[in-house]
Motif scaffolding. Sequence first.
Motif, short mmCIF file in Angstrom:
data_model
loop_
_atom_site.label_atom_id
_atom_site.label_comp_id
_atom_site.label_asym_id
_atom_site.label_seq_id
_atom_site.Cartn_x
_atom_site.Cartn_y
_atom_site.Cartn_z
N LEU A 23 14.81 -13.43 -74.18
CA LEU A 23 14.37 -12.48 -75.55
C LEU A 23 15.59 -12.75 -76.41
N LYS A 24 15.29 -13.32 -77.48
CA LYS A 24 16.49 -13.57 -78.43
C LYS A 24 16.42 -12.37 -79.60
N LEU A 25 17.22 -11.94 -79.61
CA LEU A 25 17.72 -10.80 -80.53
C LEU A 25 18.80 -11.26 -81.61
N ALA A 26 18.35 -10.91 -82.85
CA ALA A 26 19.50 -11.41 -84.06
C ALA A 26 19.48 -10.37 -85.03
N GLY A 245 23.59 -1.21 -74.21
CA GLY A 245 23.81 -0.30 -73.38
C GLY A 245 22.62 -0.12 -72.23
N GLY A 246 23.01 0.83 -71.13
CA GLY A 246 22.11 0.90 -69.91
C GLY A 246 22.05 -0.34 -69.26
N ALA A 247 20.89 -0.61 -68.76
CA ALA A 247 20.59 -1.99 -67.89
C ALA A 247 20.63 -3.10 -68.99
N ALA A 248 20.29 -2.77 -70.31
CA ALA A 248 20.47 -4.08 -71.12
C ALA A 248 21.86 -4.67 -70.93
N ARG A 249 22.90 -4.13 -70.60
CA ARG A 249 24.12 -4.65 -70.58
C ARG A 249 24.46 -5.86 -69.76
N GLY A 250 23.25 -5.68 -68.65
CA GLY A 250 23.28 -6.76 -67.78
C GLY A 250 22.28 -7.90 -68.28
N TRP A 251 21.53 -7.47 -69.25
CA TRP A 251 20.51 -8.69 -69.43
C TRP A 251 21.30 -9.59 -70.55
N MET A 252 21.96 -8.89 -71.29
CA MET A 252 22.76 -9.90 -72.36
C MET A 252 23.61 -11.12 -71.85
N GLN A 253 23.16 -12.13 -72.45
CA GLN A 253 23.70 -13.53 -72.14
C GLN A 253 24.82 -13.81 -73.06
N PRO A 254 26.32 -13.38 -73.12
CA PRO A 254 27.15 -13.49 -73.81
C PRO A 254 27.41 -14.82 -74.22
N ASP A 255 27.21 -15.88 -73.15
CA ASP A 255 27.56 -17.17 -73.86
C ASP A 255 26.36 -18.00 -74.51
N THR A 256 25.38 -17.02 -74.74
CA THR A 256 24.23 -17.62 -75.90
C THR A 256 24.60 -17.05 -77.34
N LEU A 257 25.64 -16.40 -77.57
CA LEU A 257 26.06 -15.83 -78.80
C LEU A 257 26.13 -17.07 -79.83
N ARG A 258 25.22 -17.01 -81.02
CA ARG A 258 25.29 -17.93 -81.86
C ARG A 258 25.22 -17.50 -83.40
N VAL A 259 25.77 -18.34 -84.26
CA VAL A 259 25.63 -17.90 -85.88
C VAL A 259 25.06 -19.09 -86.38
N LEU A 260 24.08 -18.96 -87.14
CA LEU A 260 23.46 -19.88 -87.96
C LEU A 260 24.15 -20.14 -89.19
N PRO A 278 22.91 -15.42 -89.97
CA PRO A 278 22.27 -14.67 -88.98
C PRO A 278 23.11 -14.77 -87.71
N VAL A 279 23.28 -13.65 -87.02
CA VAL A 279 23.99 -13.73 -85.56
C VAL A 279 22.95 -13.49 -84.52
N SER A 280 22.97 -14.14 -83.44
CA SER A 280 21.84 -14.04 -82.25
C SER A 280 22.37 -13.89 -81.03
N VAL A 281 21.92 -13.42 -80.21
CA VAL A 281 22.20 -13.41 -78.78
C VAL A 281 21.05 -13.27 -77.68
N GLU A 282 21.00 -13.92 -76.61
CA GLU A 282 19.68 -13.93 -75.81
C GLU A 282 19.87 -13.09 -74.87
N PHE A 283 18.96 -12.38 -74.16
CA PHE A 283 18.54 -11.42 -73.13
C PHE A 283 17.61 -11.84 -72.27
N ARG A 284 18.25 -11.83 -70.83
CA ARG A 284 17.30 -12.05 -69.57
C ARG A 284 16.79 -10.81 -69.50
N VAL A 285 15.34 -10.65 -69.63
CA VAL A 285 14.71 -9.38 -69.55
C VAL A 285 13.75 -9.33 -68.16
N PRO A 286 13.80 -8.69 -67.17
CA PRO A 286 13.19 -8.61 -65.98
C PRO A 286 11.53 -8.47 -66.28
N ASP A 287 10.81 -9.33 -65.73
CA ASP A 287 9.38 -9.32 -65.90
C ASP A 287 8.91 -8.18 -65.15
#
Length: 287
Positions: A23-26, A245-260, A278-287
């Motif tokens: 999940l890519k959030l920006a 925050g919460g469980a989303a702390r473990g979902w965030m993938q800091p190495d995917t931080l990007r600035v377009l 635009p600033v973005s980062v990806e999350f790995r969200v459990p299915d």
Amino acid sequence: MTLILRLLLLVLLAWQPAAAAELKLATWNLEWLTARPAGDPVLPADVRPKRPEDIELLRRYAASLAADVIAFQEVDGPEIAARIFPPDRYTLHLTADRVVQRTGIAIRNGISFTANPDLTALDFYPADARFRLRSGADVTLDLPGGKLRLLAVHLKTGCREDPIASARPACRTLREQIAPLQGWIAARAAEGVPFVLLGDFNRWMDGRDAFWAALNNAAPLVRATASHSSPCWGGGGFIDHLIAGGAARGWMQPDTLRVLVYRETGGDWKKRLSDHCPVSVEFRVPD
């Protein structure tokens, strides 16, 4: 296959990690994105509205960004927002503020979500103030693996690096916005719902920043932009942040931080497009 081998295979399968979805959030401040003409009485005198070709260029950058969810700031309503985030790709949610610089969220079609009440406590200026503060846009994403709560914000400008305890008016205002944010964070932590705050915080938060420490007092947080500099328009500290925050702390993938970063350069293009990238980062969200 013997019974023992079958049992071993079942055990090994049970130990496999759960599947996860990207999940890519920006976040993106679009700087006075409005269809109002220059000289409109609700606009500051120095604001130059964007040309149609500038808006088209921003739309192409949004397509290149290809984020699943974008928190946006300084947008004058859903009509102009749809020119950047077209309805065949995104569903829009904006705050109900009666200001030109509204905050909102563009959510990729196919992602179910629920709109929550705006965080109006971020705007405590008098009702007759000419330039109001901005409420937070609050939504809950309904993902296959559960819910993810998002709060998009645009906080008071003018206290980027000064001590938050400063007597400067901008710092006093930003300081007053801490309590509503702490309340929202604490409520999400009490619910046990994974959450992300994202937007233009107008604040550097690296080092022993009291503003960042105050947010963490409400619940443990992780910031994608921590210890990084932005390459946007020549570089500098981040004021646009994505905070989990919460469980989303473990979902965030800091190495995917990007600035377009915009291909266009120079002060004129900075005024025509936006002073934010635009600033973005990806999350790995459990299915």
